[in-house]
Every structure is written in C-alpha cells, then in structure tokens.
Design a protein around this motif. Structure first.
Motif, PDB file in Angstrom:
ATOM      1  N   VAL A   1      -8.446  -4.476  -4.520  1.00  0.00           N
ATOM      2  CA  VAL A   1      -7.116  -3.640  -4.176  1.00  0.00           C
ATOM      3  C   VAL A   1      -6.299  -4.180  -4.987  1.00  0.00           C
ATOM      4  O   VAL A   1      -6.262  -5.069  -5.609  1.00  0.00           O
TER       5      VAL A   1
ATOM      6  N   SER B   1      -1.204  -4.717  -2.338  1.00  0.00           N
ATOM      7  CA  SER B   1      -1.699  -4.001  -1.109  1.00  0.00           C
ATOM      8  C   SER B   1      -1.656  -4.411   0.179  1.00  0.00           C
ATOM      9  O   SER B   1      -1.718  -6.084   0.389  1.00  0.00           O
TER      10      SER B   1
ATOM     11  N   ILE C   1      -3.721  -4.345   2.341  1.00  0.00           N
ATOM     12  CA  ILE C   1      -5.244  -4.614   2.912  1.00  0.00           C
ATOM     13  C   ILE C   1      -5.436  -6.116   2.400  1.00  0.00           C
ATOM     14  O   ILE C   1      -5.584  -6.779   1.470  1.00  0.00           O
TER      15      ILE C   1
ATOM     16  N   LYS D   1      -8.167   4.438   5.157  1.00  0.00           N
ATOM     17  CA  LYS D   1      -7.958   4.134   3.865  1.00  0.00           C
ATOM     18  C   LYS D   1      -9.214   4.935   3.042  1.00  0.00           C
ATOM     19  O   LYS D   1     -10.171   5.267   3.504  1.00  0.00           O
ATOM     20  N   THR D   2      -8.889   5.180   1.878  1.00  0.00           N
ATOM     21  CA  THR D   2      -9.792   5.819   0.929  1.00  0.00           C
ATOM     22  C   THR D   2     -10.440   4.889  -0.072  1.00  0.00           C
ATOM     23  O   THR D   2      -9.755   3.935  -0.771  1.00  0.00           O
TER      24      THR D   2
ATOM     25  N   ALA E   1      -7.878   2.330  -8.470  1.00  0.00           N
ATOM     26  CA  ALA E   1      -7.140   1.321  -7.646  1.00  0.00           C
ATOM     27  C   ALA E   1      -5.795   1.003  -8.155  1.00  0.00           C
ATOM     28  O   ALA E   1      -4.728   1.036  -7.553  1.00  0.00           O
TER      29      ALA E   1
ATOM     30  N   GLY F   1      -3.487   4.041  -7.495  1.00  0.00           N
ATOM     31  CA  GLY F   1      -3.433   4.240  -6.429  1.00  0.00           C
ATOM     32  C   GLY F   1      -3.871   5.668  -5.683  1.00  0.00           C
ATOM     33  O   GLY F   1      -3.912   6.309  -4.959  1.00  0.00           O
TER      34      GLY F   1
ATOM     35  N   THR G   1      -7.001   5.611  -5.082  1.00  0.00           N
ATOM     36  CA  THR G   1      -7.788   5.226  -3.929  1.00  0.00           C
ATOM     37  C   THR G   1      -6.849   3.896  -3.409  1.00  0.00           C
ATOM     38  O   THR G   1      -6.379   3.375  -4.250  1.00  0.00           O
ATOM     39  N   ASP G   2      -7.220   3.683  -2.119  1.00  0.00           N
ATOM     40  CA  ASP G   2      -6.714   2.547  -1.780  1.00  0.00           C
ATOM     41  C   ASP G   2      -7.288   1.096  -2.016  1.00  0.00           C
ATOM     42  O   ASP G   2      -6.732   0.001  -2.230  1.00  0.00           O
TER      43      ASP G   2
END
Length: 335
Positions: free
Chosen positions: A136, A140, A142, A151-152, A194, A197, A199-200
C-alpha cells in the motif's frame, strides 16, 4: 474486472472447468503410452516446469547426475504459463510429471481429474524473509488485512493462490473477505496501480514485490509466510501412470529430494539456474537470498486451504485426501 463471487463469472468458471474435464476424460483415460527407454536402458521422462521459479531442483538433479544415477533420462520443458493447464499434457502422456501450486492442483482435484501429487518443491515458511506480500502507499489508512473491507486489491490473476491468501488473511484478521474487491492486472502494472491510487492495495511477488518496496510502497504482514506450510510448488502425475510405473516415479522423486537438499546448501547453484532460465535481472538475483525448498507436503495445512477455498467460492467442492496424494508422496500431518 469482477471478483470470483460475481454470479455470472462464477458460472463461466464452472462451465470452463467442466469443459476441460470433459476433454481430459476423452483424451486422458487411455492416452498414456508405454514407458519409453533410451538405447542404454534409461527410462525416458518428460517433466513440465513452471515459467517463473521453484523449478531449480529439477535442473540441479540434472546437473548433479541424480536423474542419471537413478537410471532416468529426464527432459525438462517449460509448461503452460498457467501451470494448472499442464494437466492435459500429463493425462494424455505428453509428459509424465508437471509443476503447479496448491490452487492449481486443487482446481483439477475438485473436478475429479485422475491426478496425484507426488512431491512438494517449496512451501511457505517462517525460516525466510517474505518475497511477496500486500503493498500500500505509505500514507494509506490500511494497517492490516482487516482494513481491506470495502477496498480494491490488484492481483495478477483472479481465483487462484493469491486471491485465496488475501481472503484468508482478511478473515484471520477479523475482516469480511466478501467485502473486498479484487481486480486482475498485469504483474508489471501492480506497483503503478498502488502508487497511482488505481487500487487501494496490490499483492505482489518476487522482483515486482521488491520493486514496489523500492518505489516507496509499504508492506502489510508477511505475505504467504503468514500461512506456513502452504505448498507453493509441487509436482504431480497421472494416477494411471503412477499405478503402472511406481518404481520409476519413486526413483524420480528421490532424485528430486536429493536436489532439494543440494539447492538449500548451495545457493550459488540456484542463482546460476535462475540467471539462465528466468527473466529476472542478474543483479536482483545476486542481491537476494534464495527461497527455501521443501519436499514435504503438510496435509493439515492443505486441508485448511481446501476448506477455506471452498468457503470463499474458489473451489466447487472439497476433494478428499485420497484424491490428492500419491501413496508414496512425502506427506506429514502438521500441527
């Protein structure tokens, strides 16, 4: 791209699997030819390797003369890009053994294909540093797999080992894997997805994982090493071949076992093979430790993988142990 839980996509997966099974039934049940030998009496064997890695013990067995000492004349060939697609070549006798990973084999076993695992090559372990994992951006929100809800996540292929690992670790962390969206992306595009952005998070591996870290991405957890004992590479054969050529198959896996021991003790030999047979830059190969090879198949971990893959709708059913392993495969029931 949709996740494997999408009903329409799920139907397509099932239909495709059934179509493959039908073609194997037609070509595989009687397609295995009689054992061929060389002029000096060595038994001919063809083995299909992966296109990525974990195949190094095969070449070491060849280089160190372990196959020759066992009376075998082994030809090593690159198999299908998706190693689960090596099954037809084994069942119709084009090859006697082939490589795949846990999910690749289990998808065939769930369709009652007459295949058996003969030996492991590599399993996830806490003995080595991670070479794959969830990445990530540094800023992030996360912080754990549980945070992937809603999230993706970008992965190299849907429905396989990597999606399973992500879903399993989400659930283990207390999250709901059904609330994670997975998208399939080219492996070379994961880092960019990543950082941009798109995808998360992404789950990357090998040089692409380390490239992601070098670009400033942050790793969550320890990748597949968080499921120690999960088989990452294995060799399988057709049930009919094994029943008729058990002695030859045992000689083959014993030679591979010797090569596994040699590989773990001689990293330079492994790196030389990687430089010759992979697309990974030599500088990267020299800068990183080799993976740990292991012939042992942990049946307890495999059963957990089977149960959870079925729970996550990644397997149509749960194949029994007697439909998975050759009776002379190096199995153990871990804790």
């Amino acid at each position: 791209m949709e996740t494997s839980r999408n009903p329409r996509r799920r139907t397509l997966i099932v239909l495709t699997a059934l179509a493959v099974t039908g073609s194997l039934t037609a070509t595989g049940c009687g397609g295995e030819s009689a054992t061929a030998t060389t002029s000096d009496g060595k038994v001919k064997i063809t083995v299909l390797r992966s296109n990525g890695a974990i195949f190094e013990p095969l070449y070491i067995a060849e280089q160190q003369g372990y196959f020759e000492d066992a009376g075998l004349d082994v030809t090593i060939k690159a198999g299908a890009q998706d190693t689960s697609q090596n099954a037809p070549s084994v069942l119709n006798g084009e090859a006697q053994f082939a490589m795949t990973d846990s999910s690749g084999f289990l998808k065939g076993a769930a369709q009652d294909m007459p295949l058996r695992i003969v030996t492991g090559l590599q399993s996830a372990t806490t003995e080595t540093d991670p070479t794959d994992g969830l990445l990530v951006k540094k800023d992030s929100p996360i912080e754990s797999f549980a945070d992937l809800e809603g999230k993706t996540v970008g992965i190299s292929a849907l429905g396989g080992t990597i999606q399973f690992i992500c879903e399993y670790l989400v659930q283990k962390a207390g999250g709901d894997p059904g609330k994670v969206k997975f998208v399939a992306l080219p492996t070379t595009s994961l880092t960019d997805a990543a950082t941009s952005g798109k995808t998360d998070a992404v789950f990357s591996f090998g040089p692409f994982y380390f490239a992601g870290l070098d670009s400033g991405l942050r790793s969550i957890g320890n990748g597949m090493n968080d499921v120690p004992g999960m088989v990452q590479g294995l060799l399988f054969a057709g049930q009919k071949y094994l029943s008729s050529n058990g002695d030859t198959a045992k000689k083959f896996i014993d030679a591979v076992a010797k090569a596994i021991t040699y590989a773990n003790e001689h990293p330079a030999a492994v790196k030389a093979i990687d430089k010759k047979y992979t697309q990974v830059p030599a500088a990267f190969i020299d800068a990183h430790d080799i993976n740990h090879y292991d012939k042992t198949l942990d049946t307890t971990v495999m059963r957990t993988v089977i149960t959870k893959m079925h729970e996550f709708d990644l397997l149509d059913n749960e194949p029994k142990d007697d439909a998975l392993y050759w009776d002379q495969a190096p199995t153990t029931a871990g804790e």
